[in-house]
Design an enzyme around this catalytic site. Structure first.
Site, PDB file in Angstrom:
ATOM      1  N   PRO A  88      56.059  43.513  48.549  1.00  0.00           N
ATOM      2  CA  PRO A  88      56.599  42.302  49.554  1.00  0.00           C
ATOM      3  C   PRO A  88      56.170  42.791  51.084  1.00  0.00           C
ATOM      4  O   PRO A  88      55.805  42.123  51.943  1.00  0.00           O
ATOM      5  CB  PRO A  88      57.652  41.711  49.324  1.00  0.00           C
ATOM      6  CG  PRO A  88      58.122  42.333  48.049  1.00  0.00           C
ATOM      7  CD  PRO A  88      57.357  43.621  47.832  1.00  0.00           C
ATOM      8  N   GLU A 115      63.013  46.726  41.441  1.00  0.00           N
ATOM      9  CA  GLU A 115      63.424  46.913  43.023  1.00  0.00           C
ATOM     10  C   GLU A 115      62.226  47.352  43.750  1.00  0.00           C
ATOM     11  O   GLU A 115      62.172  47.582  44.908  1.00  0.00           O
ATOM     12  CB  GLU A 115      64.506  47.590  43.100  1.00  0.00           C
ATOM     13  CG  GLU A 115      65.971  46.696  42.751  1.00  0.00           C
ATOM     14  CD  GLU A 115      65.774  45.399  43.544  1.00  0.00           C
ATOM     15  OE1 GLU A 115      66.137  44.358  42.711  1.00  0.00           O
ATOM     16  OE2 GLU A 115      65.816  45.460  44.430  1.00  0.00           O
ATOM     17  N   ARG A 152      34.938  38.553  43.682  1.00  0.00           N
ATOM     18  CA  ARG A 152      33.998  37.512  43.900  1.00  0.00           C
ATOM     19  C   ARG A 152      32.830  37.780  45.145  1.00  0.00           C
ATOM     20  O   ARG A 152      31.891  37.379  45.305  1.00  0.00           O
ATOM     21  CB  ARG A 152      34.597  36.382  44.477  1.00  0.00           C
ATOM     22  CG  ARG A 152      35.370  36.366  45.612  1.00  0.00           C
ATOM     23  CD  ARG A 152      36.180  35.104  46.057  1.00  0.00           C
ATOM     24  NE  ARG A 152      35.389  33.558  45.948  1.00  0.00           N
ATOM     25  CZ  ARG A 152      34.626  33.646  47.235  1.00  0.00           C
ATOM     26  NH1 ARG A 152      34.647  34.274  48.133  1.00  0.00           N
ATOM     27  NH2 ARG A 152      33.795  32.310  47.557  1.00  0.00           N
ATOM     28  N   ASP A 167      32.324  30.028  52.754  1.00  0.00           N
ATOM     29  CA  ASP A 167      33.877  30.184  52.522  1.00  0.00           C
ATOM     30  C   ASP A 167      34.649  30.070  53.742  1.00  0.00           C
ATOM     31  O   ASP A 167      33.979  30.371  54.742  1.00  0.00           O
ATOM     32  CB  ASP A 167      33.983  31.670  52.018  1.00  0.00           C
ATOM     33  CG  ASP A 167      33.913  32.021  50.594  1.00  0.00           C
ATOM     34  OD1 ASP A 167      33.721  31.034  49.891  1.00  0.00           O
ATOM     35  OD2 ASP A 167      34.245  33.254  50.305  1.00  0.00           O
TER      36      ASP A 167
HETATM   37  N1  LIG Z   1      54.725  39.390  48.173  1.00  0.00           N
HETATM   38  C1  LIG Z   1      54.132  40.525  47.355  1.00  0.00           C
HETATM   39  S1  LIG Z   1      52.654  41.302  47.417  1.00  0.00           S
HETATM   40  C2  LIG Z   1      55.246  40.706  46.279  1.00  0.00           C
HETATM   41  C3  LIG Z   1      55.218  41.984  45.253  1.00  0.00           C
HETATM   42  C4  LIG Z   1      56.156  42.069  44.662  1.00  0.00           C
HETATM   43  N2  LIG Z   1      56.843  40.804  44.904  1.00  0.00           N
HETATM   44  O1  LIG Z   1      56.293  40.320  46.112  1.00  0.00           O
END
Ligand SMILES: NC(=S)c1ccno1
Length: 238
Positions: A88, A115, A152, A167
Site C-alpha cells: 500500500p 502485515e 496490454r 486510451d
Molecule cells: N494498495 C495496495 S497496492 C495494497 C497491497 C496490499 N494492500 O494494499
C-alpha cells in the site's frame, strides 16, 4: 515478456491468466506468465511462510527465506527480472509506469500479504508499487492490475493498436473521449450526429474537444500541467 509472480495464494490468478486479452496473449505465446507458490520454497513440513513480527505488534510477517529461495531458483538462468513488490505504501502505479514496465524483458512481482514482507526482502526489490491509498488483504489483486495494464501494451497483445492510441491517459495524459455503438438511439438517448457523419476530420476534432473537456472537468491538474509545459496547442487552449 516474461513475468514471474510470487504469492501465497496462486489460485487467485487462475481466471485472470485464462480469460480475455491476457489469456489469449499467454496461450498464443506472446507473453509468458508463471505464478509460483511461495510455500513451494519452504523446507519445513508445515510449509510455513510467515511468522510473528519482532518487537511485537499485530498480525504476521512474510518470512524472507522462502522468498529468497524462490528468487534464487527463478533467476538461476536467463535475464535478471525487474522486481516489483505490491504494497500500500509503494510508489503510485500509473499509465506512465505501465509504459515503462512494458519495455522490460522480464518482471517479477512479489505479492505482499499479512502485515507485509520482512524488510530484508526489499533488498531484492527494484520498485515498491501501490495501486492506491487503501489497504487490501494482499498484493495479488494489485499484481493483476499491474499485469493487465502492462501486458496490454505489449505489441501484438491488443489486436487494434488504434485502441491503444485512444486510451485514456495515452495522449499526454488526457482522458479518453466518449464512445458509442449501435443503436443510434436508445431510450431517447441519441448518438452525437457528428459520429454518424462519416466526416473523419470533424469526428477527430469532436473527440479531441470531448477529451479536453472531460479532462478539464475531472482532472484539471492534468490540463494545468500540460499548459505549464507548453504541451497544449493554440487551438486546444481556445
Ligand atoms: N494498495 C495496495 S497496492 C495494497 C497491497 C496490499 N494492500 O494494499
Amino acid at each position: 515478456m516474461r513475468i514471474d509472480v510470487l504469492t501465497v495464494l496462486p489460485g487467485l490468478f487462475d481466471c485472470f491468466l485464462k480469460e480475455g486479452v491476457i489469456g489469449k496473449a499467454i496461450s498464443s505465446g506472446k507473453v509468458e506468465v508463471k505464478v509460483h507458490n511461495i510455500r513451494d520454497f519452504t523446507t519445513d513440513k508445515h510449509r510455513v511462510v510467515d511468522d510473528v513480527p519482532y518487537g511485537g505488534g499485530p498480525g504476521m510477517v512474510l518470512k524472507p527465506e522462502p522468498i529468497f529461495r524462490a528468487y534464487d531458483e527463478l533467476t538461476k538462468e536467463g535475464e535478471k527480472p525487474y522486481v516489483l513488490l505490491t504494497e500500500p505504501w509503494g510508489e503510485k502505479f500509473n499509465q506512465e509506469m505501465a509504459v515503462e514496465l512494458s519495455k522490460k524483458p522480464r518482471l517479477m512481482i512479489i505479492c505482499g500479504r499479512y502485515e507485509g514482507v520482512d524488510e530484508r526482502v526489499k533488498s531484492l526489490v527494484d520498485r515498491e508499487v501501490s495501486i492506491g491509498d487503501y489497504v487490501l488483504t494482499g498484493g495479488e489483486l494489485p499484481a493483476m492490475v499491474i499485469m493487465d495494464a502492462v501486458l496490454r501494451l505489449i505489441p501484438g497483445v491488443l489486436g487494434n493498436l488504434e485502441s491503444l492510441r485512444a486510451d485514456s491517459f495515452s495522449d499526454r495524459g488526457l482522458l479518453g473521449y466518449p464512445n458509442y455503438t449501435r443503436p443510434a438511439e436508445f431510450r431517447g438517448m441519441k448518438v452525437p450526429e457528428v459520429l454518424l457523419s462519416g466526416h473523419h476530420k470533424k469526428i477527430e476534432s469532436w473527440r479531441k474537444e470531448q477529451s479536453l473537456r472531460k479532462t478539464l472537468e475531472r482532472r484539471p491538474e492534468i490540463i494545468e500541467n500540460l499548459k505549464r509545459k507548453g504541451l497544449l496547442t493554440k487551438e486546444e487552449l481556445e
